[in-house]
Design an enzyme around this catalytic site. Sequence first.
Site, PDB file in Angstrom:
ATOM      1  N   HIS A  30     -28.619  11.565 -39.621  1.00  0.00           N
ATOM      2  CA  HIS A  30     -27.983  10.274 -39.364  1.00  0.00           C
ATOM      3  C   HIS A  30     -26.460  10.299 -39.464  1.00  0.00           C
ATOM      4  O   HIS A  30     -25.817   9.289 -39.190  1.00  0.00           O
ATOM      5  CB  HIS A  30     -28.514   9.229 -40.341  1.00  0.00           C
ATOM      6  CG  HIS A  30     -28.049   9.443 -41.753  1.00  0.00           C
ATOM      7  ND1 HIS A  30     -28.675  10.315 -42.603  1.00  0.00           N
ATOM      8  CD2 HIS A  30     -27.017   8.913 -42.441  1.00  0.00           C
ATOM      9  CE1 HIS A  30     -28.052  10.309 -43.768  1.00  0.00           C
ATOM     10  NE2 HIS A  30     -27.039   9.474 -43.701  1.00  0.00           N
TER      11      HIS A  30
HETATM   12  C1  UD1 Z   1     -25.261   4.766 -44.770  1.00  0.00           C
HETATM   13  C2  UD1 Z   1     -24.269   5.369 -45.783  1.00  0.00           C
HETATM   14  C3  UD1 Z   1     -24.658   6.804 -46.093  1.00  0.00           C
HETATM   15  C4  UD1 Z   1     -26.126   6.956 -46.444  1.00  0.00           C
HETATM   16  C5  UD1 Z   1     -26.978   6.288 -45.370  1.00  0.00           C
HETATM   17  C6  UD1 Z   1     -28.451   6.344 -45.677  1.00  0.00           C
HETATM   18  C7  UD1 Z   1     -22.012   4.427 -45.522  1.00  0.00           C
HETATM   19  C8  UD1 Z   1     -20.640   4.682 -45.066  1.00  0.00           C
HETATM   20  N1  UD1 Z   1     -22.930   5.377 -45.255  1.00  0.00           N
HETATM   21  O1  UD1 Z   1     -25.093   5.472 -43.552  1.00  0.00           O
HETATM   22  O2  UD1 Z   1     -23.884   7.278 -47.168  1.00  0.00           O
HETATM   23  O3  UD1 Z   1     -26.459   8.320 -46.523  1.00  0.00           O
HETATM   24  O4  UD1 Z   1     -26.574   4.923 -45.272  1.00  0.00           O
HETATM   25  O5  UD1 Z   1     -29.192   5.964 -44.555  1.00  0.00           O
HETATM   26  O6  UD1 Z   1     -22.243   3.413 -46.137  1.00  0.00           O
HETATM   27  N2  UD1 Z   1     -28.964   0.211 -38.859  1.00  0.00           N
HETATM   28  C9  UD1 Z   1     -30.035  -0.512 -38.381  1.00  0.00           C
HETATM   29  N3  UD1 Z   1     -30.956  -0.933 -39.280  1.00  0.00           N
HETATM   30  C10 UD1 Z   1     -30.860  -0.668 -40.606  1.00  0.00           C
HETATM   31  C11 UD1 Z   1     -29.781   0.082 -41.082  1.00  0.00           C
HETATM   32  C12 UD1 Z   1     -28.823   0.518 -40.189  1.00  0.00           C
HETATM   33  O7  UD1 Z   1     -30.158  -0.756 -37.179  1.00  0.00           O
HETATM   34  O8  UD1 Z   1     -31.729  -1.119 -41.382  1.00  0.00           O
HETATM   35  C13 UD1 Z   1     -27.922   0.634 -37.931  1.00  0.00           C
HETATM   36  C14 UD1 Z   1     -26.614  -0.127 -38.229  1.00  0.00           C
HETATM   37  O9  UD1 Z   1     -26.564  -1.355 -37.607  1.00  0.00           O
HETATM   38  C15 UD1 Z   1     -25.574   0.815 -37.742  1.00  0.00           C
HETATM   39  C16 UD1 Z   1     -26.194   2.186 -38.008  1.00  0.00           C
HETATM   40  O10 UD1 Z   1     -27.595   1.995 -38.151  1.00  0.00           O
HETATM   41  O11 UD1 Z   1     -25.347   0.675 -36.376  1.00  0.00           O
HETATM   42  C17 UD1 Z   1     -25.619   2.869 -39.215  1.00  0.00           C
HETATM   43  O12 UD1 Z   1     -25.793   2.103 -40.417  1.00  0.00           O
HETATM   44  P1  UD1 Z   1     -24.719   2.221 -41.617  1.00  0.00           P
HETATM   45  O13 UD1 Z   1     -25.252   1.534 -42.814  1.00  0.00           O
HETATM   46  O14 UD1 Z   1     -23.375   1.859 -41.123  1.00  0.00           O
HETATM   47  O15 UD1 Z   1     -24.589   3.773 -41.889  1.00  0.00           O
HETATM   48  P2  UD1 Z   1     -25.656   4.903 -42.179  1.00  0.00           P
HETATM   49  O16 UD1 Z   1     -25.461   5.923 -41.135  1.00  0.00           O
HETATM   50  O17 UD1 Z   1     -27.026   4.358 -42.399  1.00  0.00           O
END
Ligand code: UD1
Length: 352
Positions: free
Chosen positions: A203
């Site tokens: 991810h």
């Molecule tokens: C985040 C953390 C990372 C952790 C990871 C676990 C930060 C900077 N990073 O990264 O340290 O290892 O979580 O997964 O905080 N999304 C969905 N549904 C969800 C969750 C996320 O669609 O339930 C989408 C978001 O809208 C976004 C993308 O996934 O577009 C990334 O989500 P985000 O929380 O920004 O970062 P992660 O890559 O999950």
Amino acid sequence: MKILTIIGARPQFVKEAIIQNEISKYNDIKEIVVHTGQHYDNNMSGIFFDVLNMKKPEYNLGIKASKHGEMTGKMLIMLEDIMIKETPDIVLLYGDTNSTLAGAIAASKLKIKIAHVEAGLRQEPKDMPEETNRVLTDRISDYLFTPSELGIENLKREGITNNVYFTGDVMYDVFLKMKPKFDYSLLSILNLEKDKYIMMTMHRDFNVDFPEKLEKILKGVNKISNEMKVVLPLHPRTKKRIKEFGLEQEIQNVKIIEPIDYLKLMGLTENCFKVITDSGGYQKEAYFAGKQAVIIMPDTSWRELTDSGLNKLTNEENIYNHIVNIEKKDYVKDIYGNGKAAENIISILKKS
Ligand code: UD1
């Protein structure tokens, strides 16, 4: 004592589960839990609370992941109001997410003591969002709980020596406690044989946000899957990017499934051959389960596992070679404590 705990992303739910369990042993500690909403899909959030038997958070801010600054800023505003209302003695934070940093800044401005669980981890590249979050959080924390001895050394190098404690890793506590409940049902559902498939997660922005790099990774993984099944529970970020870049055909042979809960992931991990991941938490959980992992990262904050040769770092070009050639190493015990991290953390906070 009143503790205000802030969580928001998937790995934080796992870590909080064991701390919450520990806190529940004391009548004189009240814990208020705030879920920022950073992760919001049921299979990224709600399901973890169910399978890990956690209480419903007192607050859910509903701030879905968006641009980093926007997400962090919104959290900061709302967390400040909650902290003013709740007047906690301590704000408890986990790891390195945007939710962690927002909580740290809000607490610091209000002069509330900050306890950081998983302090002292460092890794390249310096500009990855998680590195910014953990370095800044450590800088303003009052209690720094490190999962490894290396965490203490890293902090010392930055001049941080006060109130630094090696407690062990809360994720190891969770692993030991939950082991009897691991869920093996997906083995038969997905038609998997013990030791005959690879578990993969991915991810990180630096792997999935660039079309050429993502394509190379997927091609390498697809090549592996011609020889051995690869199971990939797909993180929403990665799913979006594969679609956006039109790369669906690159992973035709890979067994793609929706994100799964902790007990199912551990059930699959215990029976797999090897792990491929770019997750901080999962590379370590592979070790807890006695599996070697190939990590798609230029560096890792869990250096003990790469230094001992158990885990191997790789770039996007060499995933196949590393999986095929990784040298078999004997398990090294108790690198991350003895399963009493939560107990250590709460007993230190109780004395504060
Ligand atoms: C985040 C953390 C990372 C952790 C990871 C676990 C930060 C900077 N990073 O990264 O340290 O290892 O979580 O997964 O905080 N999304 C969905 N549904 C969800 C969750 C996320 O669609 O339930 C989408 C978001 O809208 C976004 C993308 O996934 O577009 C990334 O989500 P985000 O929380 O920004 O970062 P992660 O890559 O999950």
